[in-house]
Write a protein that holds these residues in place. Sequence first.
Motif, PDB file in Angstrom:
ATOM      1  N   GLU A 131       0.852  -1.182   0.000  1.00 58.96           N
ATOM      2  CA  GLU A 131       0.000   0.000   0.000  1.00 58.96           C
ATOM      3  C   GLU A 131       0.889   1.234   0.000  1.00 58.96           C
ATOM      4  N   MET A 162       1.020   5.263   0.334  1.00 64.26           N
ATOM      5  CA  MET A 162       0.303   6.451   0.792  1.00 64.26           C
ATOM      6  C   MET A 162       1.197   7.663   0.545  1.00 64.26           C
ATOM      7  N   ARG A 181      -0.009   3.145  11.692  1.00 64.14           N
ATOM      8  CA  ARG A 181       0.524   4.497  11.466  1.00 64.14           C
ATOM      9  C   ARG A 181       1.317   5.039  12.637  1.00 64.14           C
ATOM     10  N   VAL A 198      -2.470  12.710   5.556  1.00 63.00           N
ATOM     11  CA  VAL A 198      -2.240  11.468   4.822  1.00 63.00           C
ATOM     12  C   VAL A 198      -3.259  11.361   3.686  1.00 63.00           C
ATOM     13  N   TYR A 199      -2.761  11.008   2.490  1.00 62.26           N
ATOM     14  CA  TYR A 199      -3.606  10.803   1.314  1.00 62.26           C
ATOM     15  C   TYR A 199      -3.399   9.362   0.842  1.00 62.26           C
ATOM     16  N   ASP A 200      -4.482   8.708   0.436  1.00 62.94           N
ATOM     17  CA  ASP A 200      -4.362   7.369  -0.123  1.00 62.94           C
ATOM     18  C   ASP A 200      -3.922   7.418  -1.586  1.00 62.94           C
TER      19      ASP A 200
END
Length: 81
Positions: free
Chosen positions: A4, A6, A49, A75-77
């Motif tokens: 993932e 981010m 996190r 935080v941005y995905d």
Amino acid sequence: MMSELMYIRVDNIEWDIDDEDLDINLNQKKKDLELPTTVIVPVADIVDRSDLNERICNYLSDGYGWLVKDYQCKVYDALEV
């Protein structure tokens, strides 16, 4: 399994620079270093996190050569342009 990824927008970065860190012989000043106050930090493989602060500080200090006193982040995905 894909990791993932981010993106963390780090704002209001306060660099840990004291006057004795600057080269007085070159009449160097903090503003002469041209350090950014905002940086987008890509982070992968975060299980939780809680270690995000360490990852952000390491990214900034490795990339710019100075330690960080303080910052704010979001935080941005996905990277928003």
